[in-house]
Design a protein around this motif. Structure first.
Motif, PDB file in Angstrom:
ATOM      1  N   LYS A 103       0.831  -1.208   0.000  1.00 48.90           N
ATOM      2  CA  LYS A 103       0.000   0.000   0.000  1.00 48.90           C
ATOM      3  C   LYS A 103       0.865   1.258   0.000  1.00 48.90           C
ATOM      4  O   LYS A 103       0.385   2.351   0.312  1.00 48.90           O
ATOM      5  CB  LYS A 103      -0.900   0.015   1.230  1.00 48.90           C
ATOM      6  N   SER A 104       2.111   1.103  -0.376  1.00 51.02           N
ATOM      7  CA  SER A 104       3.035   2.226  -0.283  1.00 51.02           C
ATOM      8  C   SER A 104       2.700   3.324  -1.279  1.00 51.02           C
ATOM      9  O   SER A 104       2.162   3.085  -2.364  1.00 51.02           O
ATOM     10  CB  SER A 104       4.470   1.744  -0.517  1.00 51.02           C
ATOM     11  N   ILE A 105       3.026   4.535  -0.885  1.00 44.77           N
ATOM     12  CA  ILE A 105       2.886   5.697  -1.744  1.00 44.77           C
ATOM     13  C   ILE A 105       3.973   6.685  -1.316  1.00 44.77           C
ATOM     14  O   ILE A 105       4.367   6.711  -0.140  1.00 44.77           O
ATOM     15  CB  ILE A 105       1.474   6.321  -1.647  1.00 44.77           C
ATOM     16  N   TYR A 106       4.467   7.470  -2.260  1.00 38.06           N
ATOM     17  CA  TYR A 106       5.588   8.372  -1.994  1.00 38.06           C
ATOM     18  C   TYR A 106       6.807   7.545  -1.551  1.00 38.06           C
ATOM     19  O   TYR A 106       6.931   6.372  -1.897  1.00 38.06           O
ATOM     20  CB  TYR A 106       5.239   9.437  -0.970  1.00 38.06           C
ATOM     21  N   ALA A 107       7.670   8.162  -0.796  1.00 35.43           N
ATOM     22  CA  ALA A 107       8.888   7.466  -0.392  1.00 35.43           C
ATOM     23  C   ALA A 107       8.654   6.536   0.790  1.00 35.43           C
ATOM     24  O   ALA A 107       9.212   5.444   0.853  1.00 35.43           O
ATOM     25  CB  ALA A 107       9.972   8.483  -0.038  1.00 35.43           C
ATOM     26  N   PHE A 164       4.982  29.878   0.426  1.00 29.23           N
ATOM     27  CA  PHE A 164       6.029  30.841   0.776  1.00 29.23           C
ATOM     28  C   PHE A 164       7.296  30.159   1.309  1.00 29.23           C
ATOM     29  O   PHE A 164       8.095  30.766   2.002  1.00 29.23           O
ATOM     30  CB  PHE A 164       5.486  31.866   1.766  1.00 29.23           C
ATOM     31  N   CYS A 165       7.437  28.881   0.957  1.00 28.07           N
ATOM     32  CA  CYS A 165       8.655  28.141   1.272  1.00 28.07           C
ATOM     33  C   CYS A 165       9.317  27.758  -0.049  1.00 28.07           C
ATOM     34  O   CYS A 165       8.632  27.313  -0.973  1.00 28.07           O
ATOM     35  CB  CYS A 165       8.321  26.878   2.072  1.00 28.07           C
ATOM     36  N   PRO A 166      10.623  27.911  -0.172  1.00 23.02           N
ATOM     37  CA  PRO A 166      11.285  27.574  -1.436  1.00 23.02           C
ATOM     38  C   PRO A 166      11.377  26.080  -1.702  1.00 23.02           C
ATOM     39  O   PRO A 166      11.766  25.680  -2.788  1.00 23.02           O
ATOM     40  CB  PRO A 166      12.676  28.194  -1.275  1.00 23.02           C
ATOM     41  N   SER A 167      10.989  25.260  -0.733  1.00 25.59           N
ATOM     42  CA  SER A 167      11.072  23.809  -0.886  1.00 25.59           C
ATOM     43  C   SER A 167       9.678  23.209  -0.966  1.00 25.59           C
ATOM     44  O   SER A 167       8.798  23.538  -0.161  1.00 25.59           O
ATOM     45  CB  SER A 167      11.830  23.192   0.290  1.00 25.59           C
ATOM     46  N   ALA A 168       9.476  22.304  -1.924  1.00 25.50           N
ATOM     47  CA  ALA A 168       8.190  21.617  -2.060  1.00 25.50           C
ATOM     48  C   ALA A 168       7.965  20.615  -0.933  1.00 25.50           C
ATOM     49  O   ALA A 168       6.829  20.295  -0.589  1.00 25.50           O
ATOM     50  CB  ALA A 168       8.121  20.902  -3.407  1.00 25.50           C
ATOM     51  N   SER A 202       1.242  19.715  -3.285  1.00 26.33           N
ATOM     52  CA  SER A 202       2.592  19.531  -3.793  1.00 26.33           C
ATOM     53  C   SER A 202       2.640  18.085  -4.271  1.00 26.33           C
ATOM     54  O   SER A 202       3.137  17.198  -3.584  1.00 26.33           O
ATOM     55  CB  SER A 202       3.623  19.789  -2.684  1.00 26.33           C
ATOM     56  N   LEU A 203       2.069  17.845  -5.439  1.00 25.69           N
ATOM     57  CA  LEU A 203       1.812  16.488  -5.911  1.00 25.69           C
ATOM     58  C   LEU A 203       3.108  15.723  -6.162  1.00 25.69           C
ATOM     59  O   LEU A 203       4.111  16.275  -6.603  1.00 25.69           O
ATOM     60  CB  LEU A 203       0.989  16.522  -7.198  1.00 25.69           C
ATOM     61  N   ARG A 204       3.021  14.413  -5.917  1.00 26.50           N
ATOM     62  CA  ARG A 204       4.196  13.564  -6.109  1.00 26.50           C
ATOM     63  C   ARG A 204       3.983  12.478  -7.148  1.00 26.50           C
ATOM     64  O   ARG A 204       4.955  11.937  -7.676  1.00 26.50           O
ATOM     65  CB  ARG A 204       4.585  12.918  -4.780  1.00 26.50           C
ATOM     66  N   ASP A 230       7.505  22.909  -8.724  1.00 32.35           N
ATOM     67  CA  ASP A 230       8.765  22.259  -8.372  1.00 32.35           C
ATOM     68  C   ASP A 230       8.550  20.978  -7.577  1.00 32.35           C
ATOM     69  O   ASP A 230       9.481  20.426  -6.992  1.00 32.35           O
ATOM     70  CB  ASP A 230       9.662  23.214  -7.584  1.00 32.35           C
ATOM     71  N   SER A 231       7.312  20.489  -7.536  1.00 32.71           N
ATOM     72  CA  SER A 231       7.023  19.247  -6.822  1.00 32.71           C
ATOM     73  C   SER A 231       7.415  18.059  -7.700  1.00 32.71           C
ATOM     74  O   SER A 231       7.656  18.208  -8.903  1.00 32.71           O
ATOM     75  CB  SER A 231       5.535  19.185  -6.471  1.00 32.71           C
ATOM     76  N   PRO A 232       7.475  16.848  -7.136  1.00 34.23           N
ATOM     77  CA  PRO A 232       7.840  15.684  -7.950  1.00 34.23           C
ATOM     78  C   PRO A 232       6.938  15.485  -9.166  1.00 34.23           C
ATOM     79  O   PRO A 232       7.396  14.982 -10.191  1.00 34.23           O
ATOM     80  CB  PRO A 232       7.724  14.524  -6.956  1.00 34.23           C
TER      81      PRO A 232
END
Length: 557
Positions: A251-255, A335-339, A459-461, A488-490
């Motif tokens: 059932k894994s999703i993302y990392a 307002f964060c530079p990281s997704a 922030s879709l992956r 900039d998301s995956p």
């Protein structure tokens, strides 16, 4: 002993109305061919014994068979016993004890015994002309081919039935269908497999039966939502694929997330309320003023990057509001530079939130609009992934704290525990944030709470989050969904607004090609009266027709 791999066949054919001999000959032919190709599970469409479009209740009753000695079920049982396989089919059932006619799914085992007996729950308009609503719940049975659940066609159009079976450990869902529209096959089948991590073996008809055209769409879908085998439209034949049961346990999703283990059943209590006790029931007949029941909403695909400071984001929001948009949402962590912020980045964003709220408030009051600000909130208990709603008077309408956290967020964030819906001048608005949308319970709770519009800062992956889940989240609940995604998301871009009735074509990549540009604004007018009207088709209400007494597995801890 359970086999971990087996071959399944989904048959696409056309029953002849009222002709048992013809229909038995047809299934006999297909079973023989499926067995020749090594299939151990063969699935036939809905009402395969009698056909589907009856003249009247009396006509349906005349053709309906009992499950103990009906001609079609007797033939299926004999075929299963002869070939030592499992056979599932839709049938028209007369239950003499209840004196009711049911749209039934039945599966026979290797010895010809009845392994599973199911009644269709979510009845289409024409179903309701002659069938009773199902009374057998959401059964899942153990077999030597794994844990199998049955459902029928329209049952897949609401998420609860699949979900209730998933929570009982189903590995394979058998769908006996009469698909009328391609979207139900091409989108909803894969979507339900993807969100639950289960195999789907769906058999439907192709051809014409009186006033109905069946396009087809028989398919076998893996637990990741990928179609492994499909019969072409407007043809007869079989979809055949090998089922790997172990895949249904991944059932894994993302990392490092799990789409079942990460559920929050303690927050889904609203799903068990009888319809008459829900907010969506209370507003169903409240009148609206047409001139005041249209809202222009937009997803603003803009966020901070190393080249775009916060001032650029506010400028874009200001320009969008200037054009008359009344409900705007930015992507997650705009307002964060990281997704995917780490703990230090999240804390830094929380330190800016008061300033961000003040600037958002100024724009909202300047243009008398509502702005959703997805950010990080610092509270006594810790940090929350919070979306603030700032109203046209510049004041906070409310806030939503994300309930389903990614593995990265769990390192620094606390989870929220409810799904508020806020009354605003532009409709009733709820929020689901990022990963929340993977869980159908979130949008369902918001729909039951009478949301007109669901804002989805994201922030879709994964591609299927947009391609398979976005439209069902709107149509399942008859709400507008406003998806604002980062670039900039995956899985970047693709922000859009989905109306409550979806699009004319099911393929989101065709009707709404994915824009990747930073600064894109995706607007749409939303008629709140359409959002309040919860009928999919006549007599099929997406909330009133739910059989909540069968959904206990969904809210169980």
């Amino acid at each position: 002993m359970t086999k971990r791999r087996f071959r399944a066949a989904a048959v696409q054919t056309l029953a002849r109305l009222g002709d048992f001999d013809h229909n038995i000959a047809l299934v006999t032919q297909y079973v023989q061919e499926a067995v020749r190709q090594g299939a151990e599970l063969v699935v036939f469409p809905e009402c395969m014994d009698t056909g589907y479009l009856f003249d009247s209740v009396d006509h349906c009753r005349e053709l309906a068979e009992t499950m103990s000695d009906g001609p079609f079920v007797t033939a299926l049982s004999a075929l299963a016993r002869k070939h030592r396989i499992y056979i599932a089919s839709g049938v028209t059932e007369w239950d003499p004890a209840k004196e009711k006619i049911f749209n039934t799914g039945i599966m026979f085992g290797r010895n010809g015994e009845t392994v599973c007996h199911y009644h269709k729950q979510f009845l289409a308009t024409h179903d309701q002309n002659w069938f009773a609503f199902g009374e057998r719940g959401c059964p899942v049975v153990d077999t030597d081919l794994g844990r199998i659940g049955l459902l029928i066609c329209f049952d897949g159009r609401i998420p609860e039935i699949f979900r209730a079976m998933a929570m009982q450990g189903a590995e394979v869902i058998v769908d006996m269908a009469n698909f009328f529209a391609m979207d139900q096959a091409d989108m909803w089948g894969p979507a339900r497999s993807y969100e639950n991590g289960m195999w789907l073996v769906a058999a439907t008809k192709a051809g014409y039966e009186r006033s109905i055209y069946y396009p087809g769409g028989s398919m076998i879908v893996d637990p990741k939502g990928r179609v492994l085998s499909k019969v072409p439209y407007d043809t007869h034949g079989m979809a055949i694929a090998d089922i790997d049961l172990d895949a249904a346990h991944d059932k894994s999703i993302y990392a490092a997330n799990d789409k079942i283990a990460d559920r929050r059943p303690e927050t889904y209590g609203l799903m068990a309320l009888p319809y008459e006790k829900t907010p969506v029931y209370r507003i169903a007949e409240q009148p609206l003023i047409p001139a005041k029941s249209v809202a222009k909403v937009a997803a603003v695909q803009m966020h901070v990057t190393k080249d775009s400071p916060p001032e650029d984001v506010f400028d874009m929001v200001d320009h969008a509001a200037k054009l008359g948009i009344k409900v705007l949402t930015l992507p997650e962590y705009a307002f964060c530079p990281s997704a995917i912020p780490n703990a230090a980045e999240a804390a830094a964003l929380a330190d800016q939130t008061a300033m961000l709220l003040a600037k958002t408030s100024a724009i909202a009051s300047r243009y008398q609009c509502l702005i959703a600000l997805p950010t990080v909130e610092r509270a006594a208990a810790g940090l929350y992934v919070t979306t603030f709603l700032i109203g046209p008077d510049g004041k906070e309408v409310g806030k939503y704290r994300k309930t389903h956290l990614t593995a990265e967020e769990r390192k620094w964030a606390k989870a929220g525990d409810d799904y508020p819906v806020f009354e605003t001048p532009f409709g009733r608005i709820g929020v689901m944030s990022g990963y929340d949308a993977v869980f159908p319970e979130v949008s369902r709770c918001l729909g039951i709470a009478a949301a007109d519009i669901i804002l989805w800062p994201a922030s879709l992956r994964e591609p299927f989050e947009r391609e398979l889940l976005a439209i069902p989240r709107a149509e399942d609940n008859r709400v507008a969904v406003v998806l604002a995604n980062r670039v900039d998301s995956p899985y970047p871009g693709g922000s859009l607004v989905i109306p409550p009735t979806g699009f004319p074509l099911w393929d989101i990549n065709v009707v709404a090609p994915r824009a990747l540009r930073l600064g894109a604004v995706m607007p749409k007018h939303i008629d709140l009266a359409v959002c309040r009207q919860k009928l999919m088709i006549p007599k099929v209400d997406m909330f009133a027709n739910r059989l909540v007494e069968t959904y206990a597995p969904i809210i169980a801890a």
